[in-house]
Design a protein around this motif. Structure first.
Motif, PDB file in Angstrom:
ATOM      1  N   ALA A  31      20.558  95.334  93.833  1.00  0.00           N
ATOM      2  CA  ALA A  31      19.857  94.327  94.630  1.00  0.00           C
ATOM      3  C   ALA A  31      18.851  93.544  93.783  1.00  0.00           C
ATOM      4  O   ALA A  31      18.681  92.332  93.970  1.00  0.00           O
ATOM      5  CB  ALA A  31      19.147  94.999  95.801  1.00  0.00           C
ATOM      6  N   LEU A  64      18.068  88.747  99.416  1.00  0.00           N
ATOM      7  CA  LEU A  64      19.499  89.044  99.460  1.00  0.00           C
ATOM      8  C   LEU A  64      20.310  87.800  99.155  1.00  0.00           C
ATOM      9  O   LEU A  64      21.256  87.836  98.364  1.00  0.00           O
ATOM     10  CB  LEU A  64      19.873  89.594 100.840  1.00  0.00           C
ATOM     11  N   PHE A  98      16.855  91.892 101.090  1.00  0.00           N
ATOM     12  CA  PHE A  98      17.668  93.100 100.965  1.00  0.00           C
ATOM     13  C   PHE A  98      16.828  94.290 101.447  1.00  0.00           C
ATOM     14  O   PHE A  98      15.654  94.416 101.118  1.00  0.00           O
ATOM     15  CB  PHE A  98      18.069  93.331  99.508  1.00  0.00           C
ATOM     16  N   TYR A 153      26.545  95.623 101.252  1.00  0.00           N
ATOM     17  CA  TYR A 153      26.326  96.152  99.901  1.00  0.00           C
ATOM     18  C   TYR A 153      27.514  95.877  98.993  1.00  0.00           C
ATOM     19  O   TYR A 153      27.341  95.687  97.784  1.00  0.00           O
ATOM     20  CB  TYR A 153      26.006  97.636  99.964  1.00  0.00           C
ATOM     21  N   VAL A 167      26.853  92.519  97.580  1.00  0.00           N
ATOM     22  CA  VAL A 167      25.834  92.548  96.533  1.00  0.00           C
ATOM     23  C   VAL A 167      26.416  93.033  95.230  1.00  0.00           C
ATOM     24  O   VAL A 167      26.195  92.432  94.155  1.00  0.00           O
ATOM     25  CB  VAL A 167      24.660  93.467  96.954  1.00  0.00           C
TER      26      VAL A 167
END
Length: 348
Positions: free
Chosen positions: A167, A267, A273, A338, A341
């Motif tokens: 992140a 994010l 995030f 996720y 990411v």
């Protein structure tokens, strides 16, 4: 009787039934159930949380549940071998993060198992710097990366420890494309290894936890082992449910200052995030759905009674019961976020 003693007695009592023949209860669950967990530690958060839930289910259903700390690989194997309901599993986000990061032994749990109810959150996942670090905040770290400074982050690769690092890289890329290359991993092992990397000046930032590292944040600034929190990944709504006193000398309000929105790790340029370490059940895909329904119903009644929440909070867990269908939808959405990411920084 205090929680620790009661849990140990319950676990010892359950152990005596492990070799007994499996007898189905009237409601479908066997009389003797093995709850495997994705950790080999009997002192860690996975065992502590699972023991609380196992004891509550045992008392409520009148069965024997033994928590068995066999580790992720062995736990998945045990779950695969048993579709009768005599083996169930409790783990956390590592179960799908390991798969996203390509770790050996981690199949996609959403495709290969049945994701069951969530029961609690450990809100303690955090990032820290030395007490004498020039970085006073996460913003300082991201600004340093933007200016071309190399920031070394100690993590245990492949799961819960790494997702915050991913992140950070993603946030650096969103803020200033190319600066993510200056956020670099120092791959270590356990928490003690990450701490040592900081103390040996091999890392500028480490992944840690409130539970494991708070004691070091209370040392004097000139103490070689002193640390400071710069980021707690949990949602503010999660931390807001923690006891007001917090942990050690770090109050709940102190913790909230290190979490979104007070501490922002973007994010996508608009939303922050966040990451809650959530514990949930996993079941063999061929297990009788009626058993899952029984566990959902039992936990619904247990959480409605309210005692389990007090026991969880006493161990610094945040109660977070969602029945299976809601939990599956929630965790799937979380997994997908996720995955995006991790994909965004692939190759960096």
């Amino acid at each position: 009787m205090n929680f620790t003693r009661r849990t140990l007695l319950a676990a010892a009592s359950a152990t005596a039934f492990v070799s007994a023949p499996i007898a189905a209860s009237a409601d479908g669950l066997p009389r003797n159930v093995r709850m495997v967990i994705g950790s080999t530690s009997t002192g860690g958060d996975t065992y502590q949380n699972s023991a609380i839930v196992a004891e509550a289910l045992s008392e409520h259903l009148g069965i024997n549940i033994k928590v068995d700390a066999v580790g992720a690989s062995e736990a998945f194997k045990a779950l695969n071998r048993d579709s009768r309901g005599s083996t169930i599993m409790v783990f956390h986000d590592q179960s799908y993060l390991g798969n996203l990061y390509g770790r050996e032994g981690y199949d996609d749990p959403f495709a290969n198992y049945v994701v069951g109810p969530t029961v609690a959150i450990n809100p303690g996942n955090a990032y820290l710097v030395p007490a004498n670090s020039p970085y006073q905040s996460i913003d300082d770290i991201l600004t340093a990366a933007e200016k071309g400074e190399r920031v070394r982050v100690a993590i245990q690769p492949g799961g819960v420890s790494e997702i915050g690092f991913s992140a950070l890289k993603n946030a650096a890329q969103v803020r200033a494309p190319g600066s993510e290359e200056n956020i670099v991993a120092v791959n270590t092992g356990s928490q003690s290894d990450k701490n040592q990397a900081m103390w040996d000046d091999l890392a500028d930032v480490i992944n840690g936890s409130i539970q494991a590292n708070e004691q070091f944040t209370q040392l004097e600034d000139d103490d070689a082992k002193g640390m400071r929190f710069v980021w707690i990944t949990a949602r503010d709504t999660t931390l807001a449910q923690a006891p007001e006193a917090g942990m050690g000398n770090t109050t709940r309000d102190d913790m909230l200052a290190y979490a979104s929105p007070e501490t922002s790790v973007t994010l996508d340029g608009s939303a922050d995030f966040t990451f809650d370490k959530e514990f949930f059940f996993l079941f063999n895909p061929e297990m009788d759905p009626a058993i899952i329904d029984q566990i959902d119903s039992a936990l619904t009644e247990i959480y409605a009674a309210g005692e389990i929440q007090e026991r969880q909070k006493a161990s610094f867990f945040i109660p977070n019961f969602l029945p299976s269908a809601e939990a599956n939808a929630h965790l799937t959405q979380k997994r997908d976020t996720y995955a995006d990411v991790i994909a965004a920084i692939a190759g960096n």
